[in-house]
Design an enzyme around this catalytic site. Structure first.
Site, short mmCIF file in Angstrom:
data_model
loop_
_atom_site.label_atom_id
_atom_site.label_comp_id
_atom_site.label_asym_id
_atom_site.label_seq_id
_atom_site.Cartn_x
_atom_site.Cartn_y
_atom_site.Cartn_z
N ARG A 10 0.65 -1.16 -0.21
CA ARG A 10 0.05 0.01 -0.16
C ARG A 10 0.87 1.21 0.13
NH1 ARG A 10 -3.49 -2.82 -1.82
NH2 ARG A 10 -5.55 -3.04 -0.91
N GLU A 62 -2.91 7.78 -4.57
CA GLU A 62 -3.42 7.18 -6.08
C GLU A 62 -4.73 7.86 -6.31
OE1 GLU A 62 -3.15 3.08 -6.11
OE2 GLU A 62 -1.07 2.98 -5.55
N HIS A 64 0.02 0.30 -9.87
CA HIS A 64 -0.65 -0.60 -8.95
C HIS A 64 -1.24 -1.81 -9.83
CE1 HIS A 64 -3.19 -0.53 -5.02
NE2 HIS A 64 -2.95 -1.75 -5.08
#
Length: 371
Positions: free
Chosen positions: A192, A221, A238
């Site tokens: 994360r 993000e 990601h």
């Protein structure tokens, strides 16, 4: 594939996960999402939703307190893309020409993903150190302090985002921790983004040119720091867990959870819906000399997964955004939504000649089928 799984359970309506509104889900009975959708009272209050399934291993995008208080069943897909993320780590190291075998390897977070990476590294004879305050030495004999892990040559981060409790992971690595890294450290984060203070990382990378950083996850993000992207060796949107197999595993797990909730018998499975991969034969071609097992691994992985293409797509998007041609955040989500099909190593058969049994076993630990 969503319709193939869920179609027999009711009407399926597909929409953008990040832009989903309360009006979109008001009349829905079940909500199937990925990590870009924030599920909370703002989205679900007043809706008919009684089941939420996230086809991801992480659940920090779910307001679990709200869901439980409103008796909304929820389910995640732990471990669904663990193999995909581990293969991303190996691909990154191979692309950067970093032979991890003689190095001290640190893992932060040893759950489904970090735990799988740990098992494979140990099976390859690597010296591994792990930090995970939620585990005990009985479950992982190589547990140690965060400081010792930060002293390793390679550090791979796989912790979920936790903001409360005894062991929060938010900004686990700040400026002080990053400055502790020794010269030439390889730092990989595919857990994360906010587990690393991205502003602190940018500041440290502006001062230290020796650190080698790979980021698949960012803070925040999708509107990431383009300055930070410019300073990392590999950047991706990601997608470490976005192998075709990993995404389908998550979908199937949530499908089965919804079937249990509805008391319906599952009618679809991956075995039925996904045929064996065609053209799955690999041979060693133009191998670097000397012919080491690391060079063989680099050769094979590049044939399957060109991680540099992920990096190039993100940097191309950044250049377009800086030129005012696109909105970066929208493009970031677009790269995820339209991510090319990437199959995992186990789908391929490797034909090897003049290789030792030990080396063949080593490649099988990576996941390849060696014949």
């Amino acid at each position: 594939m969503v319709n193939a799984f869920f179609g027999h359970l009711g009407e399926v309506v597909c929409m953008s996960g990040r832009n989903m509104t309360a009006a979109d889900v008001r009349d829905a009975d079940a909500l199937i999402i990925r990590s870009v959708t924030k599920v909370n009272s703002a989205l679900l209050a007043g809706s008919k939703v009684k089941f939420v399934g996230t086809c991801t291993i992480g659940v920090d995008h779910l307001d679990q307190t709200f869901l439980d208080a409103n008796k909304i069943e929820w389910s995640s897909a732990p471990g669904c893309n663990a193999n995909s993320v581990v293969e991303f780590v190996y691909a990154a190291l191979c692309h950067l020409d970093i032979n991890w075998l003689p190095l001290k390897f640190g893992i932060i977070g040893c759950g489904n993903v970090g735990g799988l990476l740990y098992k494979r590294l140990k099976a390859q004879g690597v010296d591994v150190r792990c930090y995970d305050p939620n585990l005990t030495p009985a479950r992982n004999p190589d547990l140690t302090s965060l400081a010792e892990v930060l002293a390793c040559d390679v550090i791979s981060m796989h912790t979920p985002l936790v903001t409360t409790g005894a062991h929060p992971s938010f900004h686990l690595l700040g400026r002080d921790e990053l400055q502790q890294l020794k010269n030439g450290t390889v730092l990989i984060n595919c857990g994360r983004g906010p587990v690393i203070n991205n502003q602190a990382l940018l500041d440290v990378l502006s001062e230290r040119k020796d650190l080698r950083v790979v980021l698949d996850v960012w803070e925040p993000e999708p509107d990431i720091s383009l300055e930070l992207l410019d300073k990392v060796l590999l950047g991706s949107p990601h997608i470490a867990g976005y192998s075709y197999d990993g995404k389908l595993n998550g979908t199937e797990m949530i499908y089965r959870s919804l079937c249990r909730y509805l008391d319906k018998k599952p009618q679809s499975s991956l075995e039925q819906l996904v045929p064996p991969l065609a053209n799955n034969q690999l041979r060693i071609d133009g191998i670097e000399q000397p012919t080491t097992i690391f060079n063989i691994a680099k050769n094979l992985i590049k044939q399957i997964y060109d991680i540099a293409a992920d990096d190039l797509r993100l940097r191309t998007l950044a250049a377009q955004a800086l030129a005012g041609e696109v909105v970066f955040g929208e493009g970031f989500d677009g790269l995820r939504k339209h991510y090319p099909v990437r199959r995992e190593f186990h789908n391929y058969q490797v034909h090897l000649e003049n290789i030792s049994y030990a080396d063949k076993q080593w490649l099988q630990v990576l996941g390849f089928n060696c014949v």
